[in-house]
Design an enzyme around this catalytic site. Structure first.
Site, short mmCIF file in Angstrom:
data_model
loop_
_atom_site.label_atom_id
_atom_site.label_comp_id
_atom_site.label_asym_id
_atom_site.label_seq_id
_atom_site.Cartn_x
_atom_site.Cartn_y
_atom_site.Cartn_z
N ASP A 218 0.81 -1.21 0.00
CA ASP A 218 0.00 0.00 0.00
C ASP A 218 0.85 1.27 0.00
O ASP A 218 2.06 1.22 0.22
CB ASP A 218 -0.96 0.00 1.20
CG ASP A 218 -0.32 -0.54 2.48
OD1 ASP A 218 0.92 -0.53 2.57
OD2 ASP A 218 -1.05 -0.98 3.37
N ASN B 20 -7.57 -2.91 14.35
CA ASN B 20 -8.93 -3.23 13.96
C ASN B 20 -9.01 -4.46 13.05
O ASN B 20 -10.03 -4.73 12.46
CB ASN B 20 -9.58 -2.02 13.26
CG ASN B 20 -8.83 -1.62 11.99
OD1 ASN B 20 -7.83 -2.25 11.62
ND2 ASN B 20 -9.30 -0.59 11.32
N GLU C 292 -9.81 -2.02 5.41
CA GLU C 292 -10.45 -1.74 6.69
C GLU C 292 -11.68 -2.62 6.88
O GLU C 292 -12.21 -3.16 5.90
CB GLU C 292 -10.85 -0.25 6.73
CG GLU C 292 -9.69 0.71 6.50
CD GLU C 292 -8.73 0.82 7.69
OE1 GLU C 292 -8.57 -0.17 8.44
OE2 GLU C 292 -8.11 1.88 7.85
N HIS D 165 -7.26 -4.92 10.27
CA HIS D 165 -7.02 -4.69 8.83
C HIS D 165 -5.72 -5.37 8.37
O HIS D 165 -4.79 -5.57 9.16
CB HIS D 165 -7.05 -3.20 8.45
CG HIS D 165 -5.87 -2.39 8.84
ND1 HIS D 165 -5.92 -1.02 9.04
CD2 HIS D 165 -4.56 -2.72 9.07
CE1 HIS D 165 -4.74 -0.57 9.35
NE2 HIS D 165 -3.88 -1.57 9.38
C1 F6R Z 1 1.50 -1.57 6.12
C2 F6R Z 1 0.17 -2.17 6.19
C3 F6R Z 1 -0.61 -2.18 7.46
C4 F6R Z 1 0.25 -2.46 8.69
C5 F6R Z 1 -0.62 -2.43 9.95
C6 F6R Z 1 0.22 -2.63 11.20
O1 F6R Z 1 2.04 -1.69 4.82
O2 F6R Z 1 -0.30 -2.63 5.21
O3 F6R Z 1 -1.62 -3.15 7.36
O4 F6R Z 1 0.86 -3.70 8.55
O5 F6R Z 1 -1.29 -1.22 10.04
O6 F6R Z 1 1.08 -1.55 11.34
P1 F6R Z 1 2.21 -1.55 12.48
O7 F6R Z 1 3.17 -2.62 12.14
O8 F6R Z 1 2.82 -0.18 12.39
O9 F6R Z 1 1.49 -1.79 13.77
#
Ligand code: F6R
Length: 246
Positions: free
Chosen positions: A67, A136, A143, A138
């Site tokens: 992303d 959450n 989401e 995701h």
């Molecule tokens: C990042 C992504 C997100 C993160 C998730 C956890 O490329 O796709 O899904 O993996 O938000 O983020 P952290 O590791 O910062 O808790």
């Protein structure tokens, strides 16, 4: 799902790096799906160490990031382009031509998304997809309540995600509201998936991912249907899994 409990973040990162290194050794032309965020940072450090000390070779590897925020320039320190360059790409011998990250400043986001999926397919699909998980549930920026059938697309970030990611920005108002993300369908088409889960704040999300019914309310729960998922969960994140995992 294979669930492995790691002693701490360092252990999680070492195990994850070993899996990625193994993939690259067995198949030098591997197509890797890459994640950003705080969780995989140490894993990238360790892969860089392996490149330097053991000549782990990324010269034929192809990568696709999950992303990117819409509206941030690649040079912006909060962009995922910047994160990947600083934490990984600048320190290994991956070819620039083989790196793919969604272009968040494209004038035609719909076309950018379509081309991204086509490029993944043209490379034969993703061999190993690395994922983190949001509080959450995701994965990527998919989401809760988004359709499971989505391929790469524009997403509106949840308030929960904006709040969680504001720690990387000066304040929450600076966090972009939109992003481009591989969809759940794109992720599920990967041959292998490696999900990394660190910290107590992820304990509920990973418990529901593994034990809840499969529902778009918990996007990661779809991973129960994938045939080759390894989940590495650090001890505190695994607090609700105790006694439930063999
Ligand atoms: C990042 C992504 C997100 C993160 C998730 C956890 O490329 O796709 O899904 O993996 O938000 O983020 P952290 O590791 O910062 O808790």
């Amino acid at each position: 799902m294979r669930v492995v409990i790691a002693n701490d973040y360092e252990d999680l990162s070492s195990r994850a790096a070993m899996i990625v290194a193994g993939q690259v050794c067995i198949k030098p032309k591997s197509v890797l799906g890459l994640a950003t965020g705080s969780t995989p940072t140490r894993m990238y450090n360790k892969l860089v160490e392996m490149h330097k000390s053991a000549s782990l070779d990324f010269s034929s590897v192809v990568s696709f990031n999950l992303d990117e925020y819409i509206g941030l320039l690649p040079e912006d320190e909060q962009s995922y382009h910047w994160y990947m360059n600083k934490n990984f790409f600048e320190h290994v011998n991956i070819s620039k031509d083989n790196i793919h990250i969604p272009n968040g400043i494209s004038k035609n986001i719909a076309e950018e998304c379509q081309k991204y999926d086509q490029a993944i397919q043209a490379c034969g699909g993703i061999d190993l997809q690395i994922l983190g998980i949001g509080n959450n549930g995701h994965i990527g920026f998919n989401e809760p309540d988004l359709k499971f059938e989505a391929t790469t697309h524009k997403v509106e970030l949840d308030l929960d995600t904006i709040y969680a990611n504001s720690r990387f920005f000066k304040n929450a108002n600076d966090v972009p509201r939109y992003a481009i993300s591989m969809g759940i369908k794109t992720i599920m088409q990967a041959k292998k998936i490696l999900l990394l889960v660190n910290g107590q704040n992820k304990a509920e999300a990973i418990f529901k991912t593994i034990f809840n019914e499969i529902t778009p309310e918990i996007p990661a729960s779809i991973l129960q249907l994938h045939q080759d998922v390894t989940v590495i969960v650090e001890k505190e994140a695994a607090m609700y899994l105790e006694g439930k995992i063999a």
